[in-house]
Write a protein that holds these residues in place. Structure first.
Motif, PDB file in Angstrom:
ATOM      1  N   UNK A   1      -3.114  12.177   5.006  1.00 61.37           N
ATOM      2  CA  UNK A   1      -3.111  11.305   6.194  1.00 61.37           C
ATOM      3  C   UNK A   1      -1.959  10.309   6.132  1.00 61.37           C
ATOM      4  N   UNK A   2      -1.655   9.799   4.948  1.00 62.80           N
ATOM      5  CA  UNK A   2      -0.529   8.862   4.799  1.00 62.80           C
ATOM      6  C   UNK A   2       0.782   9.557   5.153  1.00 62.80           C
ATOM      7  N   UNK A   3       0.962  10.779   4.646  1.00 63.61           N
ATOM      8  CA  UNK A   3       2.174  11.530   4.984  1.00 63.61           C
ATOM      9  C   UNK A   3       2.250  11.807   6.480  1.00 63.61           C
ATOM     10  N   UNK A   4       1.134  12.126   7.108  1.00 64.44           N
ATOM     11  CA  UNK A   4       1.118  12.366   8.543  1.00 64.44           C
ATOM     12  C   UNK A   4       1.511  11.106   9.318  1.00 64.44           C
TER      13      UNK A   4
ATOM     14  N   UNK B   1       9.179  10.848  13.380  1.00 68.74           N
ATOM     15  CA  UNK B   1       9.318  11.554  14.655  1.00 68.74           C
ATOM     16  C   UNK B   1       9.738  10.599  15.777  1.00 68.74           C
ATOM     17  N   UNK B   2       9.195   9.376  15.778  1.00 72.98           N
ATOM     18  CA  UNK B   2       9.566   8.389  16.790  1.00 72.98           C
ATOM     19  C   UNK B   2      11.044   8.016  16.676  1.00 72.98           C
ATOM     20  N   UNK B   3      11.536   7.883  15.450  1.00 76.21           N
ATOM     21  CA  UNK B   3      12.955   7.568  15.247  1.00 76.21           C
ATOM     22  C   UNK B   3      13.809   8.737  15.739  1.00 76.21           C
ATOM     23  N   UNK B   4      13.443   9.948  15.354  1.00 78.61           N
ATOM     24  CA  UNK B   4      14.212  11.128  15.779  1.00 78.61           C
ATOM     25  C   UNK B   4      14.266  11.195  17.309  1.00 78.61           C
TER      26      UNK B   4
ATOM     27  N   UNK C   1      12.959  13.978  -2.437  1.00 77.80           N
ATOM     28  CA  UNK C   1      12.957  14.634  -1.139  1.00 77.80           C
ATOM     29  C   UNK C   1      14.160  14.147  -0.337  1.00 77.80           C
ATOM     30  N   UNK C   2      14.780  15.030   0.405  1.00 76.86           N
ATOM     31  CA  UNK C   2      15.842  14.652   1.333  1.00 76.86           C
ATOM     32  C   UNK C   2      15.765  15.551   2.553  1.00 76.86           C
ATOM     33  N   UNK C   3      15.972  14.960   3.704  1.00 78.05           N
ATOM     34  CA  UNK C   3      16.018  15.703   4.956  1.00 78.05           C
ATOM     35  C   UNK C   3      16.954  14.969   5.894  1.00 78.05           C
ATOM     36  N   UNK C   4      17.549  15.703   6.808  1.00 80.01           N
ATOM     37  CA  UNK C   4      18.528  15.111   7.701  1.00 80.01           C
ATOM     38  C   UNK C   4      18.487  15.803   9.057  1.00 80.01           C
ATOM     39  N   UNK C   5      18.915  15.078  10.076  1.00 81.53           N
ATOM     40  CA  UNK C   5      19.092  15.689  11.390  1.00 81.53           C
ATOM     41  C   UNK C   5      20.430  16.406  11.475  1.00 81.53           C
ATOM     42  N   UNK C   6      21.270  16.258  10.441  1.00 74.79           N
ATOM     43  CA  UNK C   6      22.548  16.967  10.373  1.00 74.79           C
ATOM     44  C   UNK C   6      22.290  18.398   9.906  1.00 74.79           C
TER      45      UNK C   6
END
Length: 191
Positions: A89-92, A99-102, A140-145
């Motif tokens: 639930x914390x991760x969600x 998601x709001x930032x994206x 962990x790493x993730x990007x919109x690039x």
């Protein structure tokens, strides 16, 4: 990279005011000492919402880079290393903030989400025999690039390459990114 005139940073250990980080640590200790989970989550996610709200607001201002350190998943990982549902639930919740930032990103904006470590959990098979609620090497790493750093040790190089590809550095010129290497070494990100 946060030293440029048009760069901003919030709650970044070793770089900017760490009181929100201290508050997250205080909450971790309080829940370990008997604070109710509902109070812990109310306080922790309230703090998280403030930090993501700051990031969302920075998208409305002419800044070249905005960085915010959010300690929510670290705190939840310590508190819920033995409770898969609560940690999920914390991760969600944090995923919803991301998601709001994206959704608020402009056409030329990019987002990089990176952790400096993971957490060991009682219910995660690779952690069998390890102490739950302790740090793991699973960052962990993730990007919109199109790419993302493969390791926390690659973040600086990745950011500098992205700036070189765009032809601008953190200040909007072709000077590159000037990262505080002494601070990164203190935090263990550089050799």
């Amino acid at each position: 990279m946060f030293d440029a005139d048009d760069a901003v940073v919030h709650n970044w250990p070793g770089v900017h005011d760490g009181r929100p980080l201290q508050r997250a640590w205080d909450l971790m200790n309080a829940v370990a000492e008997g604070m109710s989970r509902s109070e812990f989550e109310r306080e922790l996610f309230g703090l998280c919402a403030q930090q993501f709200g700051w990031a969302r607001e920075m998208l409305k201002h002419p800044v070249s880079i905005a960085g915010v350190h959010v300690h929510t998943l670290d705190a939840a990982g310590h508190a819920y290393a033995d409770d898969e549902d609560a940690l999920g639930r914390a991760y969600d919740r944090v995923g919803g903030f991301v998601d709001e930032i994206v959704a608020a990103l402009g056409e030329d904006d990019e987002l990089l989400v990176v952790s400096d470590h993971g957490m060991r959990a009682a219910f995660y098979p690779p952690d069998a025999g390890e102490k739950p609620a302790s740090h793991s090497w699973r960052a962990y790493a993730s990007s919109t690039a199109d790419t993302y750093p493969k390791s926390v040790y690659d973040v600086r190089r990745w950011a500098e390459e992205r700036a070189a590809e765009s032809g601008t550095g953190a200040s909007g010129t072709d000077e590159g990114i000037d990262m505080p290497t002494d601070r990164l070494r203190e935090l263990g990100y550089l050799d």
